[in-house]
Every structure is written in structure tokens, then in C-alpha cells.
Design a protein around this motif. Structure first.
Motif, PDB file in Angstrom:
ATOM      1  N   ARG B 184       0.850  -1.191   0.000  1.00 17.41           N
ATOM      2  CA  ARG B 184       0.000   0.000   0.000  1.00 17.41           C
ATOM      3  C   ARG B 184       0.888   1.244   0.000  1.00 17.41           C
ATOM      4  O   ARG B 184       2.043   1.189   0.401  1.00 17.41           O
ATOM      5  CB  ARG B 184      -0.965   0.000   1.181  1.00 17.41           C
ATOM      6  CG  ARG B 184      -0.291   0.045   2.532  1.00 17.41           C
ATOM      7  CD  ARG B 184      -1.251   0.495   3.600  1.00 17.41           C
ATOM      8  NE  ARG B 184      -2.224  -0.504   3.986  1.00 17.41           N
ATOM      9  CZ  ARG B 184      -3.529  -0.282   4.007  1.00 17.41           C
ATOM     10  NH1 ARG B 184      -4.000   0.874   3.647  1.00 17.41           N
ATOM     11  NH2 ARG B 184      -4.354  -1.215   4.405  1.00 17.41           N
ATOM     12  N   MET B 185       0.310   2.371  -0.455  1.00 10.88           N
ATOM     13  CA  MET B 185       1.127   3.579  -0.569  1.00 10.88           C
ATOM     14  C   MET B 185       0.724   4.648   0.438  1.00 10.88           C
ATOM     15  O   MET B 185       1.100   5.800   0.317  1.00 10.88           O
ATOM     16  CB  MET B 185       1.072   4.103  -1.996  1.00 10.88           C
ATOM     17  CG  MET B 185       1.908   3.218  -2.908  1.00 10.88           C
ATOM     18  SD  MET B 185       2.147   3.922  -4.514  1.00 10.88           S
ATOM     19  CE  MET B 185       0.675   3.401  -5.319  1.00 10.88           C
ATOM     20  N   HIS B 186      -0.020   4.260   1.430  1.00 11.70           N
ATOM     21  CA  HIS B 186      -0.421   5.233   2.448  1.00 11.70           C
ATOM     22  C   HIS B 186      -0.699   4.474   3.725  1.00 11.70           C
ATOM     23  O   HIS B 186      -0.780   3.248   3.724  1.00 11.70           O
ATOM     24  CB  HIS B 186      -1.652   6.007   2.008  1.00 11.70           C
ATOM     25  CG  HIS B 186      -2.787   5.115   1.587  1.00 11.70           C
ATOM     26  ND1 HIS B 186      -3.729   4.661   2.466  1.00 11.70           N
ATOM     27  CD2 HIS B 186      -3.085   4.563   0.385  1.00 11.70           C
ATOM     28  CE1 HIS B 186      -4.579   3.877   1.807  1.00 11.70           C
ATOM     29  NE2 HIS B 186      -4.212   3.801   0.551  1.00 11.70           N
ATOM     30  N   GLY B 194      -0.635  10.645  -2.859  1.00 14.11           N
ATOM     31  CA  GLY B 194      -0.061  10.871  -4.161  1.00 14.11           C
ATOM     32  C   GLY B 194       1.327  10.344  -4.411  1.00 14.11           C
ATOM     33  O   GLY B 194       2.112  11.021  -5.072  1.00 14.11           O
ATOM     34  N   ALA B 195       1.693   9.184  -3.908  1.00 13.42           N
ATOM     35  CA  ALA B 195       2.952   8.575  -4.330  1.00 13.42           C
ATOM     36  C   ALA B 195       2.653   7.649  -5.509  1.00 13.42           C
ATOM     37  O   ALA B 195       1.702   6.876  -5.473  1.00 13.42           O
ATOM     38  CB  ALA B 195       3.581   7.794  -3.185  1.00 13.42           C
ATOM     39  N   CYS B 246       9.548   8.551   6.540  1.00 12.45           N
ATOM     40  CA  CYS B 246       8.218   7.921   6.556  1.00 12.45           C
ATOM     41  C   CYS B 246       7.494   8.362   5.292  1.00 12.45           C
ATOM     42  O   CYS B 246       7.912   8.023   4.188  1.00 12.45           O
ATOM     43  CB  CYS B 246       7.448   8.251   7.825  1.00 12.45           C
ATOM     44  SG  CYS B 246       7.184   9.996   8.126  1.00 12.45           S
ATOM     45  N   ARG B 247       6.453   9.164   5.422  1.00 12.16           N
ATOM     46  CA  ARG B 247       5.661   9.566   4.270  1.00 12.16           C
ATOM     47  C   ARG B 247       5.817  11.066   4.040  1.00 12.16           C
ATOM     48  O   ARG B 247       6.006  11.516   2.929  1.00 12.16           O
ATOM     49  CB  ARG B 247       4.203   9.207   4.561  1.00 12.16           C
ATOM     50  CG  ARG B 247       3.223   9.285   3.463  1.00 12.16           C
ATOM     51  CD  ARG B 247       1.873   8.874   4.019  1.00 12.16           C
ATOM     52  NE  ARG B 247       1.685   9.580   5.291  1.00 12.16           N
ATOM     53  CZ  ARG B 247       1.114  10.759   5.396  1.00 12.16           C
ATOM     54  NH1 ARG B 247       0.612  11.327   4.348  1.00 12.16           N
ATOM     55  NH2 ARG B 247       1.009  11.367   6.561  1.00 12.16           N
ATOM     56  N   ILE B 248       5.715  11.849   5.111  1.00  9.56           N
ATOM     57  CA  ILE B 248       5.976  13.282   4.993  1.00  9.56           C
ATOM     58  C   ILE B 248       6.934  13.770   6.077  1.00  9.56           C
ATOM     59  O   ILE B 248       7.164  14.962   6.203  1.00  9.56           O
ATOM     60  CB  ILE B 248       4.682  14.127   5.050  1.00  9.56           C
ATOM     61  CG1 ILE B 248       3.886  13.839   6.327  1.00  9.56           C
ATOM     62  CG2 ILE B 248       3.812  13.918   3.827  1.00  9.56           C
ATOM     63  CD1 ILE B 248       2.770  14.829   6.583  1.00  9.56           C
ATOM     64  N   GLY B 249       7.460  12.860   6.887  1.00 11.65           N
ATOM     65  CA  GLY B 249       8.464  13.262   7.870  1.00 11.65           C
ATOM     66  C   GLY B 249       7.968  13.440   9.291  1.00 11.65           C
ATOM     67  O   GLY B 249       8.718  13.855  10.160  1.00 11.65           O
ATOM     68  N   GLU B 250       6.668  13.134   9.529  1.00  2.63           N
ATOM     69  CA  GLU B 250       6.168  13.341  10.899  1.00  2.63           C
ATOM     70  C   GLU B 250       6.421  12.115  11.767  1.00  2.63           C
ATOM     71  O   GLU B 250       6.935  12.220  12.871  1.00  2.63           O
ATOM     72  CB  GLU B 250       4.710  13.788  10.887  1.00  2.63           C
ATOM     73  CG  GLU B 250       3.638  12.702  10.944  1.00  2.63           C
ATOM     74  CD  GLU B 250       3.574  11.846   9.691  1.00  2.63           C
ATOM     75  OE1 GLU B 250       4.507  11.843   8.899  1.00  2.63           O
ATOM     76  OE2 GLU B 250       2.550  11.149   9.521  1.00  2.63           O
ATOM     77  N   SER B 274      10.665  12.253   2.396  1.00  2.00           N
ATOM     78  CA  SER B 274      10.086  10.934   2.667  1.00  2.00           C
ATOM     79  C   SER B 274       9.386  10.331   1.444  1.00  2.00           C
ATOM     80  O   SER B 274       9.736  10.634   0.310  1.00  2.00           O
ATOM     81  CB  SER B 274       9.155  10.997   3.877  1.00  2.00           C
ATOM     82  OG  SER B 274       9.888  10.874   5.075  1.00  2.00           O
ATOM     83  N   TRP B 275       8.408   9.449   1.689  1.00  2.00           N
ATOM     84  CA  TRP B 275       7.889   8.688   0.559  1.00  2.00           C
ATOM     85  C   TRP B 275       7.102   9.533  -0.437  1.00  2.00           C
ATOM     86  O   TRP B 275       7.044   9.232  -1.616  1.00  2.00           O
ATOM     87  CB  TRP B 275       7.062   7.469   1.008  1.00  2.00           C
ATOM     88  CG  TRP B 275       7.030   6.497  -0.130  1.00  2.00           C
ATOM     89  CD1 TRP B 275       6.012   6.245  -0.985  1.00  2.00           C
ATOM     90  CD2 TRP B 275       8.146   5.732  -0.596  1.00  2.00           C
ATOM     91  NE1 TRP B 275       6.420   5.365  -1.962  1.00  2.00           N
ATOM     92  CE2 TRP B 275       7.727   5.042  -1.740  1.00  2.00           C
ATOM     93  CE3 TRP B 275       9.475   5.577  -0.157  1.00  2.00           C
ATOM     94  CZ2 TRP B 275       8.577   4.198  -2.461  1.00  2.00           C
ATOM     95  CZ3 TRP B 275      10.308   4.735  -0.859  1.00  2.00           C
ATOM     96  CH2 TRP B 275       9.863   4.062  -1.998  1.00  2.00           C
ATOM     97  N   THR B 276       6.512  10.631   0.031  1.00  2.00           N
ATOM     98  CA  THR B 276       5.765  11.469  -0.917  1.00  2.00           C
ATOM     99  C   THR B 276       6.720  12.131  -1.912  1.00  2.00           C
ATOM    100  O   THR B 276       6.301  12.570  -2.976  1.00  2.00           O
ATOM    101  CB  THR B 276       4.938  12.560  -0.204  1.00  2.00           C
ATOM    102  OG1 THR B 276       5.777  13.204   0.750  1.00  2.00           O
ATOM    103  CG2 THR B 276       3.726  11.969   0.477  1.00  2.00           C
ATOM    104  N   GLU B 277       8.013  12.213  -1.578  1.00  2.00           N
ATOM    105  CA  GLU B 277       8.991  12.672  -2.568  1.00  2.00           C
ATOM    106  C   GLU B 277       9.610  11.470  -3.284  1.00  2.00           C
ATOM    107  O   GLU B 277       9.609  11.384  -4.505  1.00  2.00           O
ATOM    108  CB  GLU B 277      10.100  13.498  -1.911  1.00  2.00           C
ATOM    109  CG  GLU B 277      11.179  13.916  -2.908  1.00  2.00           C
ATOM    110  CD  GLU B 277      12.160  14.922  -2.323  1.00  2.00           C
ATOM    111  OE1 GLU B 277      11.975  16.123  -2.585  1.00  2.00           O
ATOM    112  OE2 GLU B 277      13.103  14.507  -1.615  1.00  2.00           O
TER     113      GLU B 277
END
Lengths: 144, 288
Positions: B184-186, B194-195, B246-250, B274-277
Motif C-alpha cells: 500500500r502507498m499510504h 499521491g505517491a 516515513c511519508r511526509i516526515g512526521e 520521505s515517501w511522498t517525494e
């Protein structure tokens, strides 16, 4: 067609653009939330009543009445579930007393209209799931 | 019953304070309690008396670029919440202190080292039945002067991550196992932000952030328990450069806090892209 009382609430939210004012309005609704009464259900609540994907651990009941209308009840078990309580309070106050056909008309789109920027990442899905659960119960009651 | 913070054996244990510690300092002018949440309704619905709110999107992020606030904006924020560089800021929040650790991390970019995290966050304070209020405090504006933001010691950028992969540096993926595997991407129950590709950065170890906490009250595990996970089981070395994402760094700022302060890793950075980038970066290597 949305019931008039729900329409009025959506109109109010549409008029309030300041995030702090919207938060205050939502908290007012959350304060009015009343947990499902004991004559409908007592904890621990059955799993099949639980709204999927809702991190606030929300449970929902639709109780058909003799006159053909139905009443909605929610339980929100997470003390931090302010958004879930606000939405539950809006749904119960505007949809209870309507027929299942009327209740089924409610759309998950109202979540976006009510919460807008107050919706945090994970919340939208859970809140829309609450509306979906209400629709599913209304549909089932109508088909009974 | 969780062991007292002081007895848990952390390397830099002074950065983690208990709910008791905070309760004893509610009227201490040299301490400012700061709530940072994911859910914007929580602070106005009730918070620790005297606490101010710092919001990650509105206060800490640049409102146009994907970046953190500028020095001038940080000085204005500090002034608004009435702190000076000497004020001890104590962060707490929802979601097991994800956003509290994130805010703590952003404050380190500006060198505000008089910073603490309240163990257990909002959840523990509420569970203990401690006082909450809806009254928003007003503090006199202060003059706060600081240096330019220094990302280097705490923050990793994509090119540094690429170099880090080539150097076989330590990478920690703190997302769920399903996100790590690319299934999964989230996050479960969260929307896909949006990855385009799923998987993980090559060589990254999967250590979900939540392994560092006791789920019942959101407190951090003891140093011994954390060493068992990060050092023994995952064979990370505290002296080697480490990047968490992680995904956005939080969620990774939570793990960054654990590695840097509780376990004493000497060089650990948070890759907030993170993963969104990474999951959208053309040509970036991905492992599944």
C-alpha cells in the motif's frame, strides 16, 4: 434532497470561513453529542455496529419506530474523537425522526462541507464512513 | 505501570519529561507548554492550562514552498507564543506525540535546544484526569532573535539520501510493514497522498515508529527495550550516520527523537521529503 435542518447547518458552515470560528462551531456540536442511551445499547458494543476506518471508535444504531420513521444513535469511544462527536451530533439531530428513505438521501459529501480545513489527514475517511454506515442502515431498514 | 522517565536509562533523558514534571511547572514563566496536534479541533476543545498551540501546517510549514518556515517567520512565531531563546519549551500532542516530536525537530533547526517532549502526550495527561481548559492564554509578545535555519545536522535531502545509499549508510523506514513492502502507498485508513510508486528506499530497515512506544499510554519504552529493537534485533550502530523517513516526515521525527536522544545516536537526520517525494522521484531507486 437533504432534510431542511441539515441543509441549514451546511449553509451555516458555508458562511463561516475563519478556521477558528469553524472549529468553535464544530466543538459546540461535539458538546451537544449524547452517547447512545442504555435502552438501545450498553457497552461493550457489538463489533457489527462499529464504523469501519473510524479511529474514534464510533458505533451506530438506526432504530425503526412504529410510525415508520427511525431514530439514529451513536457511541464514540475515543475521548479525542471531537470530530466524530460533532458529526454524530449533526446526523442524529437532523436525521432522527425521518423515514429510512429520507435518511438514505444523506451523502458523504457533507463531510467536506462541514469540516473543510478542520479535517485532518486520517479523519476524512472515518467521517465519511460514518455517513456511509448511516446510509447502509437506512437502506437495510427500507428493504425490510 | 510505566517506569519513571528518570529510571529508564536514556542517553539524553533530560529531553523527556513526565506529566508530573509539567503539572508542577504550569505557572513557571521560564517554561512554555506547547500543544501540536494532527487534529485541529483538539486544542480548542481542551488543553493543558497555559499551553499554546503550534500547528504543523499553519505555523511550521512555509505556506507556498514545500519547506519549513524562514528565520523571520520563526522569530515571529516565537514572539507570538511569548518565548525567548532561554524559555524551556515542552511539546505534547495527539497521536503519541508525532506532531510534538515534529515541532520539537523544527525548533532544533533554529537551535532552540531548551526543548522537551512530555512523555505520553495528550493521551496520558487525559488518562490521568489532569486539568484541561478551553481558555486560550495570552502572553506578551517577546523579541526573539535567532540565526538562519540550519538544516544540515537534523535534516536530509534527496541527494544526500542517494549518496547515503551508495555509502551503504543506515536507513530506517518507520512506516507500516504494508507501506514498506509496497503493498500500500499510504497509512491504513489514510488517503493516498499521491505517491506513484510503492516500496522502500534500498537498504532501509523496516522499524515501524510505534514499536518505540507503549500503546496503552503512549509513553516511550525504556532504553533497554529500545536497544533490544534498534540495536540488537535491527543491528543499527549508534555511531554510524543514520537517516529516518516515513511519508511526509512526521512519524520519522518521532523515531529521530528516539534514536538521537533516547538512544544517543550521534548522527541521525530526518528525511522529511520521505515517501511522498521518493515515491514520485523520476529514476530514484526503489526496493520491494
Amino acid at each position: 434532497m437533504l432534510p431542511a435542518t441539515l441543509r441549514e447547518i451546511l449553509d451555516t458552515f458555508a458562511l463561516v470561513s475563519d478556521p477558528a470560528d469553524r472549529a468553535a462551531l464544530l466543538i459546540d456540536f461535539a458538546d451537544q453529542f449524547r452517547q447512545v442511551p442504555p435502552h438501545v445499547a450498553v457497552p461493550p458494543f457489538p463489533k457489527q455496529r462499529r464504523v469501519p476506518a473510524c479511529e474514534s471508535e464510533a458505533y451506530v444504531w438506526l432504530v425503526p419506530q412504529a410510525d415508520g420513521t427511525a431514530n439514529l444513535h451513536f457511541a464514540v469511544e475515543n475521548p479525542s474523537g471531537v470530530s466524530a462527536k460533532a458529526l454524530a451530533s449533526i446526523l442524529t439531530s437532523t436525521l432522527s425522526g425521518l423515514t429510512p428513505e429520507e435518511i438514505e438521501q444523506v451523502s458523504p459529501d457533507i463531510v467536506e462541507q462541514i469540516f473543510r480545513q478542520n479535517i485532518s489527514m486520517g479523519k476524512g475517511m472515518g467521517l465519511m464512513a460514518m455517513v456511509q454506515a448511516v446510509r447502509a442502515l437506512a437502506r437495510a431498514a427500507r428493504q425490510r | 505501570m510505566t517506569a519513571p522517565v528518570e529510571s529508564r536509562g536514556y542517553v539524553h533523558g533530560e529531553v523527556l519529561v513526565s506529566t508530573d514534571w509539567v503539572a508542577d511547572r504550569l505557572s513557571d514563566a521560564s517554561v512554555r507548554v506547547i500543544e501540536s496536534n494532527e487534529d485541529l479541533l483538539l486544542y480548542p476543545s481542551g488543553h493543558i492550562p497555559g499551553a499554546v498551540q503550534v500547528d504543523w501546517t499553519l505555523d511550521l510549514n512555509d505556506q507556498v514552498r514545500r519547506d519549513y518556515l524562514s528565520r523571520e517567520a520563526f522569530e515571529a512565531l516565537a514572539s507570538r507564543i511569548g518565548i525567548t531563546p532561554e524559555t524551556t519549551v515542552v511539546f505534547y500532542g495527539d497521536k503519541n506525540n508525532w506532531w510534538a516530536c515534529y515541532a520539537f525537530w523544527v525548533f532544533q533547526l533554529f537551535g532552540h535546544t531548551a526543548a522537551r517532549v512530555m512523555d505520553g502526550g495528550r493521551l496520558k495527561w487525559e488518562q490521568e484526569g489532569r486539568p484541561m481548559t478551553r481558555e486560550v492564554p495570552g502572553y506578551s509578545a517577546t523579541t526573539y532573535k535567532t540565526r538562519e535555519r540550519q538544516d544540515g545536522p537534523h535534516r536530509a535531502f534527496r541527494n544526500e539520501v542517494l549518496a547515503h545509499i551508495r555509502a551503504k549508510g543506515q536507513l530506517v523506514d518507520v512506516r507500516s510493514p504494508e507501506e514498506y513492502s509496497g503493498a500500500r502507498m499510504h497509512m491504513p485508513d489514510y488517503p493516498n497522498e499521491g505517491a506513484l510508486r510503492g516500496g522502500h528506499i534500498p537498504g532501509a530497515k523496516s522499524i515501524p515508529w510505534a514499536r518505540a512506544i507503549n500503546p496503552g499510554d503512549g509513553t516511550f519504552k525504556t532504553a533497554g527495550e529500545l536497544r533490544d529493537i534498534y540495536l540488537q534485533e535491527q543491528a543499527l550502530k549508534p555511531a554510524e550516520p543514520t537517516i529516518a523517513y516515513c511519508r511526509i516526515g512526521e512519524r520519522s521525527s518521532h523515531t529521530w527523537f528516539v534514536l538521537k536522544y533516547l538512544l544517543g545516536f550521534t548522527n541521525v537526520r530526518n528525511y522529511d521529503g520521505s515517501w511522498t517525494e521518493w515515491g514520485n522521484l523520476v529514476g530514484a531507486p526503489i526496493e520491494k
